[in-house]
Design a protein around this motif. Structure first.
Motif, PDB file in Angstrom:
ATOM      1  N   LEU A   1       1.173  -1.276   0.115  1.00 11.21           N
ATOM      2  CA  LEU A   1      -0.164   0.187   0.459  1.00 11.21           C
ATOM      3  C   LEU A   1       0.562   1.447  -0.026  1.00 11.21           C
ATOM      4  CD1 LEU A   1      -2.606  -1.126   2.349  1.00 11.21           C
ATOM      5  CD2 LEU A   1      -3.421  -0.570   0.067  1.00 11.21           C
ATOM      6  N   GLY A   2       1.803   0.875  -0.423  1.00  8.62           N
ATOM      7  CA  GLY A   2       3.006   2.336  -0.423  1.00  8.62           C
ATOM      8  C   GLY A   2       3.490   2.552   0.667  1.00  8.62           C
ATOM      9  N   GLY A   3       3.433   1.843   1.707  1.00  6.01           N
ATOM     10  CA  GLY A   3       4.287   2.193   3.172  1.00  6.01           C
ATOM     11  C   GLY A   3       3.219   2.992   3.989  1.00  6.01           C
ATOM     12  N   ARG A   4       2.069   2.168   3.129  1.00  3.61           N
ATOM     13  CA  ARG A   4       1.141   3.285   5.245  1.00  3.61           C
ATOM     14  C   ARG A   4       0.026   1.080   5.096  1.00  3.61           C
ATOM     15  NH1 ARG A   4      -1.701   6.626   0.805  1.00  3.61           N
ATOM     16  NH2 ARG A   4      -1.475   5.011  -0.463  1.00  3.61           N
ATOM     17  N   LEU A   5      -0.838   2.433   6.576  1.00  5.66           N
ATOM     18  CA  LEU A   5      -1.086   1.564   7.081  1.00  5.66           C
ATOM     19  C   LEU A   5      -2.434   2.111   7.098  1.00  5.66           C
ATOM     20  CD1 LEU A   5       0.576  -1.381   8.741  1.00  5.66           C
ATOM     21  CD2 LEU A   5      -0.564  -1.805   6.883  1.00  5.66           C
ATOM     22  N   PHE A   6      -4.077   1.012   6.957  1.00  6.09           N
ATOM     23  CA  PHE A   6      -4.967   1.935   7.451  1.00  6.09           C
ATOM     24  C   PHE A   6      -5.903   1.963   8.675  1.00  6.09           C
ATOM     25  CE2 PHE A   6      -4.432   2.253   3.205  1.00  6.09           C
ATOM     26  CZ  PHE A   6      -3.619   3.890   3.121  1.00  6.09           C
ATOM     27  N   ARG A   7      -5.900   2.711  10.193  1.00  5.37           N
ATOM     28  CA  ARG A   7      -6.903   2.805  11.071  1.00  5.37           C
ATOM     29  C   ARG A   7      -7.418   1.679  11.460  1.00  5.37           C
ATOM     30  NH1 ARG A   7      -5.098   3.740  16.190  1.00  5.37           N
ATOM     31  NH2 ARG A   7      -3.283   5.323  15.513  1.00  5.37           N
ATOM     32  N   ALA A   8      -7.916   0.975  11.542  1.00  8.64           N
ATOM     33  CA  ALA A   8      -9.485   0.415  11.065  1.00  8.64           C
ATOM     34  C   ALA A   8     -10.352   0.399  12.521  1.00  8.64           C
ATOM     35  CB  ALA A   8      -9.588  -1.201  10.725  1.00  8.64           C
TER      36      ALA A   8
ATOM     37  N   TYR B   1     -17.596   1.324  11.827  1.00  5.56           N
ATOM     38  CA  TYR B   1     -16.991   0.438  12.355  1.00  5.56           C
ATOM     39  C   TYR B   1     -18.397  -0.464  11.679  1.00  5.56           C
ATOM     40  CZ  TYR B   1     -17.217  -3.902  15.158  1.00  5.56           C
ATOM     41  OH  TYR B   1     -17.033  -4.974  15.446  1.00  5.56           O
ATOM     42  N   TRP B   2     -19.567  -0.408  11.102  1.00  3.07           N
ATOM     43  CA  TRP B   2     -21.032  -0.890  10.595  1.00  3.07           C
ATOM     44  C   TRP B   2     -20.044  -1.260   9.141  1.00  3.07           C
ATOM     45  CZ3 TRP B   2     -22.337   0.561   6.022  1.00  3.07           C
ATOM     46  CH2 TRP B   2     -22.369   1.893   5.615  1.00  3.07           C
ATOM     47  N   LEU B   3     -18.775  -0.070   8.547  1.00  5.18           N
ATOM     48  CA  LEU B   3     -19.138  -0.541   7.581  1.00  5.18           C
ATOM     49  C   LEU B   3     -18.497  -1.956   7.547  1.00  5.18           C
ATOM     50  CD1 LEU B   3     -18.865  -0.071   4.231  1.00  5.18           C
ATOM     51  CD2 LEU B   3     -17.321   1.780   4.438  1.00  5.18           C
ATOM     52  N   LEU B   4     -16.680  -1.846   8.424  1.00  5.06           N
ATOM     53  CA  LEU B   4     -15.877  -2.524   8.608  1.00  5.06           C
ATOM     54  C   LEU B   4     -16.092  -3.965   9.073  1.00  5.06           C
ATOM     55  CD1 LEU B   4     -12.755  -2.079  10.818  1.00  5.06           C
ATOM     56  CD2 LEU B   4     -13.120  -2.278   8.982  1.00  5.06           C
ATOM     57  N   VAL B   5     -17.607  -3.760   9.792  1.00  3.64           N
ATOM     58  CA  VAL B   5     -18.884  -5.523  10.133  1.00  3.64           C
ATOM     59  C   VAL B   5     -19.225  -5.886   8.525  1.00  3.64           C
ATOM     60  CG1 VAL B   5     -20.565  -5.758  11.153  1.00  3.64           C
ATOM     61  CG2 VAL B   5     -19.000  -4.979  11.914  1.00  3.64           C
ATOM     62  N   LEU B   6     -19.800  -5.184   7.478  1.00  2.00           N
ATOM     63  CA  LEU B   6     -19.731  -5.114   6.629  1.00  2.00           C
ATOM     64  C   LEU B   6     -18.651  -6.314   5.396  1.00  2.00           C
ATOM     65  CD1 LEU B   6     -23.002  -5.167   5.341  1.00  2.00           C
ATOM     66  CD2 LEU B   6     -22.057  -3.421   4.194  1.00  2.00           C
ATOM     67  N   LEU B   7     -17.771  -5.577   5.952  1.00  2.00           N
ATOM     68  CA  LEU B   7     -16.190  -6.453   5.290  1.00  2.00           C
ATOM     69  C   LEU B   7     -15.729  -7.819   5.588  1.00  2.00           C
ATOM     70  CD1 LEU B   7     -14.094  -3.247   4.363  1.00  2.00           C
ATOM     71  CD2 LEU B   7     -15.265  -4.459   2.414  1.00  2.00           C
ATOM     72  N   ALA B   8     -16.459  -7.470   7.385  1.00  2.00           N
ATOM     73  CA  ALA B   8     -15.933  -8.732   7.315  1.00  2.00           C
ATOM     74  C   ALA B   8     -16.576 -10.163   7.114  1.00  2.00           C
ATOM     75  CB  ALA B   8     -16.092  -8.822   9.210  1.00  2.00           C
TER      76      ALA B   8
ATOM     77  N   LEU C   1     -11.969  -9.482  13.845  1.00  2.00           N
ATOM     78  CA  LEU C   1     -12.877  -8.017  14.145  1.00  2.00           C
ATOM     79  C   LEU C   1     -12.895  -8.074  15.552  1.00  2.00           C
ATOM     80  CD1 LEU C   1     -12.933  -5.532  12.895  1.00  2.00           C
ATOM     81  CD2 LEU C   1     -15.477  -6.121  11.886  1.00  2.00           C
ATOM     82  N   ALA C   2     -13.852  -8.822  15.670  1.00  2.00           N
ATOM     83  CA  ALA C   2     -13.919  -9.154  17.324  1.00  2.00           C
ATOM     84  C   ALA C   2     -13.477  -8.456  17.927  1.00  2.00           C
ATOM     85  CB  ALA C   2     -15.830  -9.649  17.047  1.00  2.00           C
TER      86      ALA C   2
END
Ligand SMILES: NC(=O)C1=CN([C@@H]2O[C@H](COP(=O)(O)OP(=O)(O)OC[C@H]3O[C@@H](n4cnc5c(N)ncnc54)[C@H](O)[C@@H]3O)[C@@H](O)[C@H]2O)C=CC1
Ligand SMILES: C[C@@H](CO)CCC[C@@H](C)[C@H]1CC[C@H]2[C@@H]3[C@H](O)CC4=CC(=O)CC[C@]4(C)[C@H]3CC[C@]12C
Length: 368
Positions: free
Chosen positions: A212-219, A292-299, A324-325
């Motif tokens: 990801l080009g040296g980046r991580l994204f906070r979740a 968070y709801w989007l992460l739940v959906l992706l999971a 995730l949980a």
């Protein structure tokens, strides 16, 4: 064991001795247990690094075997004074079936116990996990708790269920009569999330960051604390327990101990950045970038994809409803039970653990 205290008389068996933790236990035993005569390393997959150990004063015996095969386990255990049982299937990503996880983690542990009983091995140390306690399915926080902190330990995922059952078997076996008439002495160690040299998930995050080009994204919010412990200290705790179990059988037999050290309390992602940051990665965002709801959906979507793709390929991403949980629920320990019961102090300070881990990440393939 007492008669042999001054000489090299002891035979140890480490199951899973070629795994992430197992290798550290093996190396620690060779460095810190002067009474060792023979070290048996039992694993499904033997590592080539074992060869270099065979030139030292301790007889190193590599045994390729499967803990689900009772006769293989019994043959490996026969004549050992101490068994350190770290072998297990660590799968929270759906790579293996629940049945296989149960067979390896629960039946495998039962085979180890029976082998001790049948062959007369008296001391058994089991690598359990924080997951035996939690986080539970309700996502309730466990904030700097200890071995006596009340918590509703309810699980559905095959991995924590298997670890909880196996731990229970080990603790219930304490006091059973082994061949020769003496009692079996067992105890269970519960590491929180282990980190350090050889940690596969850290490697995965590092590679993901590079892609990801040296980046991580906070979740995950920075306020969610996740317990972590350095692998060298977990290994040290195993070695100490193995050494002290005979002398303090009445106190330590049938007990559980969280594995802890002075690693700081942080969120899973912020903690990883302690190592990945100095290796050139950046964590983007002071707050989670996705709701968070989007992460739940992706999971959930990942679970569906895993199921749909199963006939064609294995799709096992890091994100699923369970991971995730776990990542999103505070679970940290604060205890001194190991110090009180057998004099444990971490062998590696936080600074040293951090430096060693950073040095290792720098050697990982793909690093700058
Ligand atoms: N990695 C972590 O953060 C934590 C791990 N643990 C526990 O620590 C122990 C070691 O875990 P890791 O080193 O992380 O895992 P790992 O996967 O690196 O090591 C497990 C070892 O067991 C061996 N193994 C698996 N199935 C086997 C079988 N049927 N027969 C013989 N050997 C078999 C594997 O080949 C591997 O070498 C496990 O019992 C795990 O549940 C506990 C808490 C945290
Ligand atoms: C939501 C993701 C956004 O970046 C982050 C996902 C991280 C997860 C893959 C890990 C978070 C917590 C880890 C577990 C925890 O450290 C406790 C464990 C104990 C064990 O006995 C085995 C491993 C594990 C379940 C560990 C696995 C990876 C995480 C779920």
């Amino acid at each position: 064991m007492a008669d042999s205290a001054e000489t090299q008389e002891l035979v140890y068996l480490v199951t899973g001795g070629c795994g992430f933790l197992g290798e550290h236990v093996v190396r620690m035993l060779l460095q810190r247990e002067p009474r060792l005569r023979e070290l048996r390393i039992f694993d499904l997959h033997l590592g080539p690094w074992l060869e270099e150990l065979k030139t030292g004063p301790v007889q190193v015996t590599a045994i390729q075997g499967d803990v689900t095969q009772a006769h293989e386990v019994a043959a490996a255990v026969a004549g050992a004074h101490v068994v350190i049982h770290t072998a297990g299937l660590v799968d929270v990503f759906g790579k293996t079936s629940p049945e296989t996880i149960h067979e390896v983690n629960v039946q495998g542990t039962q085979n180890v116990i029976e082998a001790c009983v049948q062959t007369g091995t008296r001391f058994l140390i089991y690598t359990s996990s924080m997951e035996v306690v939690g986080p539970n399915i309700k996502g309730q926080p466990f904030y700097r708790g200890n071995e006596n902190t009340p918590y509703e330990a309810v699980h559905r995922h095959p991995y924590p269920c298997s670890k909880a059952l196996a731990e229970q078997l080990v603790l219930e076996a304490n006091g059973r009569e082994v061949l020769g008439g003496l009692p079996l002495v067992t105890c269970a160690l519960r590491p929180t999330g282990i980190y350090g040299e050889g940690h596969q998930i850290m490697r995965d995050f590092y590679h993901q960051g590079l892609r990801l080009g040296g980046r991580l994204f906070r979740a995950i919010p920075a306020s969610v604390e996740h317990g972590r412990v350095y692998v060298g200290n977990v290994a040290w705790m195993h070695v100490l327990v193995a050494r002290e179990l005979e002398h303090r059988a009445a106190l330590m037999g049938g007990q559980v101990y969280f594995c802890y050290d002075n690693s700081p309390y942080k969120s899973y992602e912020d903690f990883n950045m302690e190592f990945l940051g100095p290796c050139g990665l950046r964590l983007v965002g002071t707050r989670p970038l996705m709701p968070y709801w989007l992460l739940v959906l992706l999971a959930a979507l990942n679970t569906l994809l895993q199921w749909l793709l199963r006939p064609l390929m294995l799709y096992a991403p890091l994100l699923n409803p369970y991971t995730l949980a776990v990542a999103n629920t505070t679970f940290t320990v604060s205890t001194d039970k190991a110090r009180r019961h057998f004099g444990y102090e971490p062998l590696f300070s936080w600074e040293e653990s951090r430096t060693r881990t950073i040095r290792w990440v720098q050697t990982v393939e793909g690093s700058a």
